[in-house]
Design an enzyme around this catalytic site. Structure first.
Site, PDB file in Angstrom:
ATOM      1  N   GLU A 138       0.887  -1.355  -0.108  1.00  0.00           N
ATOM      2  CA  GLU A 138       0.086   0.332   0.371  1.00  0.00           C
ATOM      3  C   GLU A 138       0.980   1.409   0.053  1.00  0.00           C
ATOM      4  O   GLU A 138       1.873   1.456   0.819  1.00  0.00           O
ATOM      5  CB  GLU A 138      -0.830   0.357   0.995  1.00  0.00           C
ATOM      6  CG  GLU A 138      -1.755   1.340   1.053  1.00  0.00           C
ATOM      7  CD  GLU A 138      -2.987   2.038   0.031  1.00  0.00           C
ATOM      8  OE1 GLU A 138      -3.038   0.724  -0.090  1.00  0.00           O
ATOM      9  OE2 GLU A 138      -2.723   2.841  -0.293  1.00  0.00           O
TER      10      GLU A 138
ATOM     11  N   GLU B 121     -15.409  -3.922  -0.991  1.00  0.00           N
ATOM     12  CA  GLU B 121     -14.414  -3.925   0.175  1.00  0.00           C
ATOM     13  C   GLU B 121     -16.303  -2.495   0.185  1.00  0.00           C
ATOM     14  O   GLU B 121     -16.308  -2.258   1.695  1.00  0.00           O
ATOM     15  CB  GLU B 121     -13.749  -2.711   0.093  1.00  0.00           C
ATOM     16  CG  GLU B 121     -13.472  -1.789  -1.108  1.00  0.00           C
ATOM     17  CD  GLU B 121     -12.511  -1.203  -1.525  1.00  0.00           C
ATOM     18  OE1 GLU B 121     -11.160  -2.352  -0.295  1.00  0.00           O
ATOM     19  OE2 GLU B 121     -12.474  -0.229  -1.995  1.00  0.00           O
TER      20      GLU B 121
HETATM   21  C1  NOJ Z   1      -7.693  -0.709  -0.699  1.00  0.00           C
HETATM   22  C2  NOJ Z   1      -7.587  -2.047  -1.339  1.00  0.00           C
HETATM   23  O1  NOJ Z   1      -9.235  -1.671  -2.653  1.00  0.00           O
HETATM   24  C3  NOJ Z   1      -8.029  -1.984  -0.551  1.00  0.00           C
HETATM   25  O2  NOJ Z   1      -8.248  -3.911  -1.012  1.00  0.00           O
HETATM   26  C4  NOJ Z   1      -6.705  -2.768   0.445  1.00  0.00           C
HETATM   27  O3  NOJ Z   1      -7.424  -3.504   1.762  1.00  0.00           O
HETATM   28  C5  NOJ Z   1      -6.752  -1.459   1.202  1.00  0.00           C
HETATM   29  N1  NOJ Z   1      -6.827   0.036  -0.349  1.00  0.00           N
HETATM   30  C6  NOJ Z   1      -5.414  -1.038   2.016  1.00  0.00           C
HETATM   31  O4  NOJ Z   1      -4.557  -0.999   1.247  1.00  0.00           O
HETATM   32 CA    CA Z   2     -10.191   0.323  -3.487  1.00  0.00          CA
END
Ligand code: NOJ
Ligand code: CA
Length: 681
Positions: free
Chosen positions: A382, A485
């Site tokens: 990330e 998500e």
């Molecule tokens: C956004 C991503 O779409 C998600 O899958 C991830 O868990 C978070 N960022 C943290 O990196």
């Molecule tokens: Ca995302």
């Protein structure tokens, strides 16, 4: 067969005298002659498109303007025309199909004007049976060296915008591509991302997008005048649109065209307009299914950062590896393993270290354990949009993962649109868009760097897909729309129609890492106004077939699968790499059904889903091999299923079927069906 024509007083000789004062029109048709593009130099370079004799794009401008030098616009005349017919086949190392046919007719036009410098521009047009593409090719010439594009003049003018329906998400917003879709008439669109899909009153469906977006800004569409969508390139922080050097080529501007909605889904246009594989042997790129330490963070039972609820621990990863090995998953994604997640990571990606893990995460031990079990660790980076911080560590970070047998990394660029942090050569912090030229190059850089380490990349918060997976097959998937998500924490969560729109919009661009398969809908209290997947359980299964990706996650916690092994069986059985895919039914935003045949095998799979309306669909099974018997293993909504109060009512039944049969599937409100057709002989 006559595919090319030239209307003017001049007889076609390939080379035309440009300054006769007579406007010229040249045209090229698709191999089946249903689509015709006509290009003219009357007033300014322009094109129009007809489909089955209906004008679908009326006269629309071509051209581009530059800073400090002449561009390509009014006054240019067609000077040279050359043509080509292509009928070829090529193969995808992984994909929704194995063999792709590329059949098209091409027209390469050279436009010129009477001035003595910067006077030569080419536009290459291709007409396929499933749509068209055109791109600008700007040769090196006197008066053109370094070029800054200040305006791309390309337009897409529609004859009947008020009566045409569009499905679209806004461009240049803080949430990048992560919006719920608007369904409006075309005239109500302001600025939209592509793929931009719309339907004419005649029923013809079109989708405007681009292919091979390399070293250029993404094209968004801005409705400058009612019915005219103009290319609106996403700018750099300094306002310039594209910085380049002649000789250069723009991405292809594409229009997929079909008599119905389903036809859009069966198009290969975007892939056909990309360059062949540049990586050579890509046997190390592995499609597959994965589980991961992920959903727990989104529903807040775990944390990315350290502490009591830290998800990414050695023991938890080994537990996931046991589960993966037992049920046939090839990878375990682990998020929150590296230092930087404590504190304000959301707004400051500079805190991330991509080679140092938390003390309770032993990467050595984990990768050795995985190797014994035949399960790979899937990496995670990330960046929170701090791309200079990431670039500085990239080579060490990829080398570390490679050393531990990791061959796939999920990257993330969580940052508001227009807020990507770049530190330029002078040490000054600049803020860029996710879809400007700088980031277009940055995303591709991570993919080509990863290739050197035999690692595939699954980009989240990405640049939109434009078919580059053909050229760089290690760009295995990406997000680039609202995924699962949002059902954990989005306001609102994804509405029932969302996954009935995605195939006709976002997925036309390429695979999406949506992360399906939530079995426990009640993690946050059941009810329509709280966060949960707004689907039935059967629809969660259908997503594995409907939303194509060569990597598919079983996104829920292992305990929720352990509690429902009969339904989980479908996720275990469904492949992620296909010999063939056929969209068999659907209307944008209402419902959709796909049939796909596994690679290296004879089984077929079907996924069908609906929006908030229950409906019954009948599918012909004529995609099955004639003369063969199949056992249809059907997972479908039960009689009382409906997504709000009864999402779990699922019927699993087996039926003997053959290709001359049909199957009728009752789909509940926001319901679905998933079928494996197991070949019996
Ligand atoms: C956004 C991503 O779409 C998600 O899958 C991830 O868990 C978070 N960022 C943290 O990196
Ligand atoms: Ca995302």
């Amino acid at each position: 067969m006559k595919n090319y024509s030239l209307y003017s007083s001049l007889f076609f000789i390939g080379l035309l005298s440009p300054f006769e004062g007579i406007a010229k029109t040249v045209s090229v048709s698709s191999p089946d002659e249903a689509i015709t593009i006509s290009i003219s130099d009357e007033k300014h370079p322009n094109y129009q498109v007809t489909f089955n004799n209906e004008t679908v794009i009326t006269s629309s401008k071509l051209g581009m303007l530059f800073k400090n030098t002449h561009g390509f616009s009014d006054g240019f005349k067609i000077a040279e025309v050359s043509q080509k017919q292509v009928d070829s086949h090529w193969t995808l190392p992984w994909g929704e199909r194995e063999n792709v046919s590329d059949k098209h007719n091409e027209l390469l036009l050279t436009f010129t004007t009477s001035r003595d410098s910067a006077n030569k521009y080419k536009v290459r047009f291709r007409a396929f049976n499933d749509g068209i593409g055109f791109r600008y090719e700007v040769p090196k010439q006197k008066g053109l060296a370094h070029v800054e594009i200040t305006n791309e003049l390309t337009e897409f003018s529609l004859a009947n915008a008020k009566q045409s329906t569009a499905w679209w998400i806004p461009a240049r917003g803080w949430n990048r591509y992560e919006y719920t879709y608007n369904t409006t008439n075309v005239e109500s669109v302001d600025r939209a991302h592509t793929p931009f899909t719309f339907k004419l009153p005649s029923g013809t469906h079109l989708s405007i997008h681009e292919a091979a977006l390399v070293d250029y800004a993404a094209m968004t569409l801005n409705q400058k005048r009612p019915g005219t969508l103009k290319a609106d390139l996403t700018p750099w922080s300094d306002g310039s649109l594209v910085k380049t050097t002649a000789n250069f080529k723009s991405p292809w501007r594409t229009i997929q065209i079909s008599k119905d909605a389903v036809g859009l889904l069966n198009s290969n246009l975007i892939l056909n307009l990309n360059e062949p594989n540049k990586l050579g042997d890509v046997s190390w790129v592995e499609p597959g299914k994965y589980v991961g330490i992920w959903w727990g963070m989104h529903i807040e039972t775990n944390t990315w950062g350290s502490g009591d609820k830290h998800g990414a621990t050695t023991s938890e990863t080994m537990r996931y590896m046991d589960f993966a090995a037992e049920h046939g998953f090839s990878g375990v994604l682990v998020e929150g393993w590296n230092k930087g997640w404590d504190g304000a990571w959301f707004s400051n990606g500079d805190v991330f270290n991509f080679t140092k893990s938390y003390d309770d995460f032993d990467i050595e031990k984990i990768s050795q354990y995985g190797a014994k079990k035949g399960v790979r660790l899937i990496g995670h980076h990330e960046t929170s949009g701090s791309v200079t911080n990431y670039r500085n560590q990239m080579s060490d970070a990829y080398a570390l993962y490679q050393k531990h047998g990791v061959n796939q990394i999920k990257t993330g660029y969580v940052a508001d649109g227009g807020n990507i942090k770049r530190i330029d050569e002078d040490g000054i912090v600049r803020k860029e868009w996710h879809d400007g030229q700088f980031m277009v190059n940055e995303y591709l850089h991570s993919v080509t760097e990863a290739a050197k380490h035999k690692i595939s990349i699954n980009t989240h918060e990405p640049i939109k897909a434009t078919g580059l997976r053909r050229t760089y097959p290690n760009w295995i998937a990406r997000e680039g729309a609202r995924g699962q998500e949002f059902n954990a924490w989005g306001t609102p969560p994804n509405p029932p129609e969302h996954t009935a729109i995605l195939p006709f919009t976002r997925l036309l661009a390429g695979p999406m890492d949506f992360t399906p398969g939530i079995f426990d809908m009640s993690f946050n209290g059941l009810g329509s106004d709280t966060n949960r997947p707004q689907t039935t359980l059967a629809k969660q299964l259908a997503l594995y077939v409907v939303l194509y990706s060569p990597i598919q996650m079983a996104a829920d916690l292992p305990k929720n699968y352990q509690a429902n092994m009969p339904a989980f069986q479908f996720i275990k059985d469904v492949p992620t790499d296909w010999h063939e895919s056929i969209a068999i039914a659907g209307e944008v935003g209402d419902y959709v059904a796909f049939a796909r045949q596994e690679r290296n095998g004879s089984d077929w799979f079907v996924g069908a889903l609906t929006d908030e309306n229950a409906r019954e669909i009948t599918l012909k099974l004529d995609f099955l091999e004639k003369g063969k018997r199949y056992q249809a293993q059907i997972y479908r909504d039960g009689k009382k299923a409906e997504w709000v109060n009864n999402p779990y009512d699922l019927i699993i039944e087996n039926k003997a079927v053959k290709s001359s049969d049909s199957i009728t599937l009752p789909l509940a409100t926001s319901g679905g069906a998933a079928i494996r057709f197991k070949a019996l002989d």
